[in-house]
Design a protein around this motif. Sequence first.
Motif, PDB file in Angstrom:
ATOM      1  N   ASP A  10       0.795  -1.331  -0.371  1.00 33.41           N
ATOM      2  CA  ASP A  10      -0.198  -0.029   0.177  1.00 33.41           C
ATOM      3  C   ASP A  10       0.766   1.375   0.034  1.00 33.41           C
ATOM      4  O   ASP A  10       0.722   2.250  -0.771  1.00 33.41           O
ATOM      5  CB  ASP A  10      -1.063  -0.171   1.150  1.00 33.41           C
ATOM      6  CG  ASP A  10      -2.062  -0.972   1.185  1.00 33.41           C
ATOM      7  OD1 ASP A  10      -2.202  -1.638   0.109  1.00 33.41           O
ATOM      8  OD2 ASP A  10      -2.443  -1.356   2.243  1.00 33.41           O
ATOM      9  N   LEU A  11       1.783   1.252   0.952  1.00 28.76           N
ATOM     10  CA  LEU A  11       2.807   2.321   0.947  1.00 28.76           C
ATOM     11  C   LEU A  11       3.476   2.664  -0.453  1.00 28.76           C
ATOM     12  O   LEU A  11       3.666   3.850  -0.821  1.00 28.76           O
ATOM     13  CB  LEU A  11       4.020   2.072   1.955  1.00 28.76           C
ATOM     14  CG  LEU A  11       3.360   2.443   3.267  1.00 28.76           C
ATOM     15  CD1 LEU A  11       4.388   2.148   4.378  1.00 28.76           C
ATOM     16  CD2 LEU A  11       2.613   3.915   3.672  1.00 28.76           C
ATOM     17  N   ILE A  14       0.959   4.177  -3.039  1.00 25.64           N
ATOM     18  CA  ILE A  14       0.781   5.710  -2.417  1.00 25.64           C
ATOM     19  C   ILE A  14       2.209   6.391  -2.750  1.00 25.64           C
ATOM     20  O   ILE A  14       1.955   7.589  -3.722  1.00 25.64           O
ATOM     21  CB  ILE A  14       0.647   5.717  -0.936  1.00 25.64           C
ATOM     22  CG1 ILE A  14      -0.685   5.293  -0.525  1.00 25.64           C
ATOM     23  CG2 ILE A  14       0.863   7.298  -0.522  1.00 25.64           C
ATOM     24  CD1 ILE A  14      -0.696   5.084   1.051  1.00 25.64           C
ATOM     25  N   HIS A  15       3.263   5.887  -2.712  1.00 24.23           N
ATOM     26  CA  HIS A  15       4.528   6.679  -3.274  1.00 24.23           C
ATOM     27  C   HIS A  15       4.448   6.642  -4.922  1.00 24.23           C
ATOM     28  O   HIS A  15       4.565   7.831  -5.371  1.00 24.23           O
ATOM     29  CB  HIS A  15       5.779   5.768  -2.895  1.00 24.23           C
ATOM     30  CG  HIS A  15       6.959   6.423  -3.091  1.00 24.23           C
ATOM     31  ND1 HIS A  15       7.409   6.181  -4.407  1.00 24.23           N
ATOM     32  CD2 HIS A  15       7.752   7.508  -2.501  1.00 24.23           C
ATOM     33  CE1 HIS A  15       8.622   6.870  -4.606  1.00 24.23           C
ATOM     34  NE2 HIS A  15       8.730   7.646  -3.472  1.00 24.23           N
ATOM     35  N   TYR A  17       1.911   6.675  -6.796  1.00 24.12           N
ATOM     36  CA  TYR A  17       0.687   7.533  -7.252  1.00 24.12           C
ATOM     37  C   TYR A  17       1.301   8.953  -7.175  1.00 24.12           C
ATOM     38  O   TYR A  17       1.004  10.010  -8.312  1.00 24.12           O
ATOM     39  CB  TYR A  17      -0.747   7.521  -6.494  1.00 24.12           C
ATOM     40  CG  TYR A  17      -1.750   8.323  -6.575  1.00 24.12           C
ATOM     41  CD1 TYR A  17      -2.454   8.038  -7.776  1.00 24.12           C
ATOM     42  CD2 TYR A  17      -2.057   9.502  -5.914  1.00 24.12           C
ATOM     43  CE1 TYR A  17      -3.570   8.927  -8.074  1.00 24.12           C
ATOM     44  CE2 TYR A  17      -2.909  10.122  -6.126  1.00 24.12           C
ATOM     45  CZ  TYR A  17      -3.728  10.174  -7.312  1.00 24.12           C
ATOM     46  OH  TYR A  17      -4.920  10.659  -7.678  1.00 24.12           O
ATOM     47  N   ILE A  18       1.736   9.375  -6.029  1.00 26.23           N
ATOM     48  CA  ILE A  18       2.440  10.867  -5.711  1.00 26.23           C
ATOM     49  C   ILE A  18       3.304  11.077  -6.890  1.00 26.23           C
ATOM     50  O   ILE A  18       3.486  12.200  -7.391  1.00 26.23           O
ATOM     51  CB  ILE A  18       2.908  10.867  -4.367  1.00 26.23           C
ATOM     52  CG1 ILE A  18       1.522  10.921  -3.343  1.00 26.23           C
ATOM     53  CG2 ILE A  18       3.496  12.241  -4.138  1.00 26.23           C
ATOM     54  CD1 ILE A  18       1.803  10.688  -1.969  1.00 26.23           C
ATOM     55  N   ALA A  27       7.072  12.533  -3.360  1.00 27.12           N
ATOM     56  CA  ALA A  27       6.491  11.249  -2.819  1.00 27.12           C
ATOM     57  C   ALA A  27       7.309  10.377  -1.642  1.00 27.12           C
ATOM     58  O   ALA A  27       7.061   9.751  -0.727  1.00 27.12           O
ATOM     59  CB  ALA A  27       6.692  10.132  -4.316  1.00 27.12           C
ATOM     60  N   LEU A  31       6.126   9.671   1.823  1.00 24.65           N
ATOM     61  CA  LEU A  31       6.458   8.325   2.569  1.00 24.65           C
ATOM     62  C   LEU A  31       7.232   8.433   3.838  1.00 24.65           C
ATOM     63  O   LEU A  31       6.763   7.720   4.756  1.00 24.65           O
ATOM     64  CB  LEU A  31       7.063   7.477   1.378  1.00 24.65           C
ATOM     65  CG  LEU A  31       7.659   6.081   1.860  1.00 24.65           C
ATOM     66  CD1 LEU A  31       6.174   5.262   2.324  1.00 24.65           C
ATOM     67  CD2 LEU A  31       8.268   5.375   0.858  1.00 24.65           C
TER      68      LEU A  31
END
Length: 57
Positions: A10-11, A14-15, A17-18, A27, A31
Amino acid sequence: MLLAEGTERDLEAIHDYIAELDSATSADYVLDQLLETAETGYFPRMWSHSQGISGAS
């Protein structure tokens, strides 16, 4: 730090995506902040279990 199953994935998502929408530097910063917050266990806006849902703001 021990992460729950699936958390690392998941992390990373997220990274990624950013990084795609903004930059790798942004990103990395997000994080780092997420991991630092998780390590300290300090979540000021999170309601406590003793408050219950009715106590959430």
